[in-house]
Scaffold this active site. Structure first.
Site, PDB file in Angstrom:
ATOM      1  N   ARG A 271       0.842  -1.202   0.000  1.00  0.00           N
ATOM      2  CA  ARG A 271       0.000   0.000   0.000  1.00  0.00           C
ATOM      3  C   ARG A 271       0.882   1.260   0.000  1.00  0.00           C
ATOM      4  O   ARG A 271       1.106   1.882  -1.021  1.00  0.00           O
ATOM      5  CB  ARG A 271      -0.928  -0.016   1.238  1.00  0.00           C
ATOM      6  CG  ARG A 271      -2.108   0.953   1.155  1.00  0.00           C
ATOM      7  CD  ARG A 271      -1.769   2.399   1.404  1.00  0.00           C
ATOM      8  NE  ARG A 271      -1.234   2.641   2.747  1.00  0.00           N
ATOM      9  CZ  ARG A 271      -0.736   3.806   3.149  1.00  0.00           C
ATOM     10  NH1 ARG A 271      -0.697   4.829   2.308  1.00  0.00           N
ATOM     11  NH2 ARG A 271      -0.242   3.947   4.359  1.00  0.00           N
ATOM     12  N   ASP A 272       1.408   1.611   1.136  1.00  0.00           N
ATOM     13  CA  ASP A 272       2.212   2.832   1.239  1.00  0.00           C
ATOM     14  C   ASP A 272       3.397   2.793   0.276  1.00  0.00           C
ATOM     15  O   ASP A 272       3.762   3.815  -0.312  1.00  0.00           O
ATOM     16  CB  ASP A 272       2.704   2.974   2.684  1.00  0.00           C
ATOM     17  CG  ASP A 272       3.495   4.243   2.902  1.00  0.00           C
ATOM     18  OD1 ASP A 272       3.085   5.294   2.391  1.00  0.00           O
ATOM     19  OD2 ASP A 272       4.541   4.180   3.569  1.00  0.00           O
TER      20      ASP A 272
ATOM     21  N   HIS B  77       6.724   4.928  12.086  1.00  0.00           N
ATOM     22  CA  HIS B  77       6.734   4.758  10.627  1.00  0.00           C
ATOM     23  C   HIS B  77       7.824   5.682  10.083  1.00  0.00           C
ATOM     24  O   HIS B  77       7.606   6.857   9.850  1.00  0.00           O
ATOM     25  CB  HIS B  77       5.349   5.141  10.084  1.00  0.00           C
ATOM     26  CG  HIS B  77       5.189   4.977   8.607  1.00  0.00           C
ATOM     27  ND1 HIS B  77       4.338   4.038   8.062  1.00  0.00           N
ATOM     28  CD2 HIS B  77       5.742   5.629   7.563  1.00  0.00           C
ATOM     29  CE1 HIS B  77       4.380   4.134   6.735  1.00  0.00           C
ATOM     30  NE2 HIS B  77       5.225   5.087   6.403  1.00  0.00           N
TER      31      HIS B  77
ATOM     32  N   HIS C 259      10.925   6.948   7.523  1.00  0.00           N
ATOM     33  CA  HIS C 259      11.464   6.951   6.164  1.00  0.00           C
ATOM     34  C   HIS C 259      12.965   7.174   6.246  1.00  0.00           C
ATOM     35  O   HIS C 259      13.460   7.825   7.162  1.00  0.00           O
ATOM     36  CB  HIS C 259      10.799   8.048   5.322  1.00  0.00           C
ATOM     37  CG  HIS C 259       9.419   7.668   4.859  1.00  0.00           C
ATOM     38  ND1 HIS C 259       8.762   8.317   3.855  1.00  0.00           N
ATOM     39  CD2 HIS C 259       8.571   6.700   5.280  1.00  0.00           C
ATOM     40  CE1 HIS C 259       7.577   7.763   3.665  1.00  0.00           C
ATOM     41  NE2 HIS C 259       7.427   6.788   4.513  1.00  0.00           N
TER      42      HIS C 259
ATOM     43  N   CYS D  93       6.784   9.434  -0.812  1.00  0.00           N
ATOM     44  CA  CYS D  93       5.593  10.223  -0.567  1.00  0.00           C
ATOM     45  C   CYS D  93       5.286  10.994  -1.837  1.00  0.00           C
ATOM     46  O   CYS D  93       6.081  11.816  -2.266  1.00  0.00           O
ATOM     47  CB  CYS D  93       5.802  11.180   0.596  1.00  0.00           C
ATOM     48  SG  CYS D  93       4.396  12.290   0.794  1.00  0.00           S
TER      49      CYS D  93
ATOM     50  N   ASN E  57      10.371   4.241   2.120  1.00  0.00           N
ATOM     51  CA  ASN E  57      10.149   3.750   3.472  1.00  0.00           C
ATOM     52  C   ASN E  57      11.395   3.024   3.976  1.00  0.00           C
ATOM     53  O   ASN E  57      12.200   2.530   3.183  1.00  0.00           O
ATOM     54  CB  ASN E  57       9.001   2.723   3.452  1.00  0.00           C
ATOM     55  CG  ASN E  57       7.654   3.382   3.245  1.00  0.00           C
ATOM     56  OD1 ASN E  57       7.209   4.141   4.086  1.00  0.00           O
ATOM     57  ND2 ASN E  57       7.002   3.082   2.127  1.00  0.00           N
TER      58      ASN E  57
HETATM   59 MG    MG Z   1       5.708   5.540   4.409  1.00  0.00          MG
END
Ligand code: MG
Length: 313
Positions: free
Chosen positions: A30-31, A222, A224, A255, A264
């Site tokens: 997803r992300d 979370h 990065h 992003c 990530n």
């Molecule tokens: Mg992320």
């Protein structure tokens, strides 16, 4: 493609005060994918999720019920979700608003994530609305989810820095986190959306949240890896008692609305460090390495994981 076996695992040196196990939220499908330009088809996404499940990922965020014109990679999330929802790991999906929630519910979702920005600039850029408009929208989704028995995680974006506003006030992080908890969101993930956090800042932010009455057990990090600080920040979080960390296989993602953001934190790098600390994740490093290499090939781009690069020839 071969994998060197002699150095396939780090030496194990457990440290006092750190946990025996942590939970990794795998966010590549997803992300991760939503920020990748190469569109993967449904079969490939399903295979990615199945591979991650076989590798032992306990939670895999599998899709997002957002507007297809804004996030084309997620246009087929309902179909992907239908095909993976019965796998053994948790398979949460992201929803931005009530429309997304209704679509997720119709697809059979029982586990969702909602998101809000700590900063005004990112709320406008990413969600298309100021915070004061977005907060009641998310609150309404959380209320509905409680009625429907749907589990909710809350993401906070731009917790440690913002590409337009620069410094982010910790008091604002505490305000938003406290509000989201008051709506009934048990679990919060603190997003370093552009990867600018440093370990002391992570500790200071976590202490401020705990000081405001938010249990450390409800907080995830979370991170990065934009500035190469992600693992240092995870270690700082471990020392403060955080037990949930988000990561993406092969470090995919970034992003879409913040130019400065790279990927990530790579799950491969996270698992290597945790393994070396004697911390269980339930993830098989070999299967993860293979999945990561396969994903990089599917996307046609090199992995950002230093561990994956070292292990795979
Ligand atoms: Mg992320």
């Amino acid at each position: 493609m071969t994998t060197t076996r002699e150095l396939g695992l780090p030496s194990i040196s457990p440290q006092q005060g750190l946990p025996d196990e942590v939970e990794i939220w795998e966010v590549a499908p997803r992300d991760g994918l939503q920020a990748e330009k190469t569109l993967l088809n449904v079969d490939t996404k399903v295979e990615l999720i199945e591979r991650l499940a076989r590798a032992g990922a306990p939670v895999i965020e599998v899709g997002s019920f957002v507007r297809a014109d804004r996030v084309p990679q997620m246009a087929d999330s309902a179909e992907v979700f239908q095909r993976v929802k019965d796998l053994s790991p948790r398979t949460p999906v992201l929803v931005p608003n009530m429309r997304g929630y209704e679509l997720a519910l119709a697809a059979g979702a029982t586990d969702i994530a909602v998101f809000l920005s700590v900063t005004e600039s990112f709320s406008e850029a990413n969600l298309g609305a100021p915070r004061e408009r977005m907060e009641p929208i998310v609150e309404a989704v959380v209320e509905r989810a409680a009625i429907d028995g749907v589990r909710v995680r809350g993401y906070l974006s731009m917790v440690f820095g913002d590409p337009w506003e620069g410094h982010v006030d910790t008091a604002e992080v505490v305000r938003l986190a406290t509000a989201m908890r008051s709506w009934g969101i048990a679990d919060l993930s603190l997003g370093d959306t552009i990867g600018v956090a440093t370990p002391g800042q992570v500790k200071q932010t976590l202490r401020a949240l705990v000081g405001a009455g938010i249990p450390i057990s409800s907080l995830a990090l979370h991170m990065h890896d934009t500035y190469g600080m992600a693992l240092a920040n995870v270690y700082a979080g471990l020392e403060e008692g955080v037990r949930i960390f988000d990561a993406a296989a092969a470090g995919v993602g970034g992003c879409p609305f913040a130019n400065s953001a790279t990927g990530n934190l790579a799950t491969d790098d996270l698992v290597w460090m945790l393994t070396g600390l004697g911390i269980q994740t339930g993830i098989d490093p070999d299967a993860l390495t293979e999945t990561s290499a396969w994903l990089s090939q599917a996307l046609g781009k090199p992995t950002t994981s230093r561990v994956a690069r070292s292990l795979t020839r």
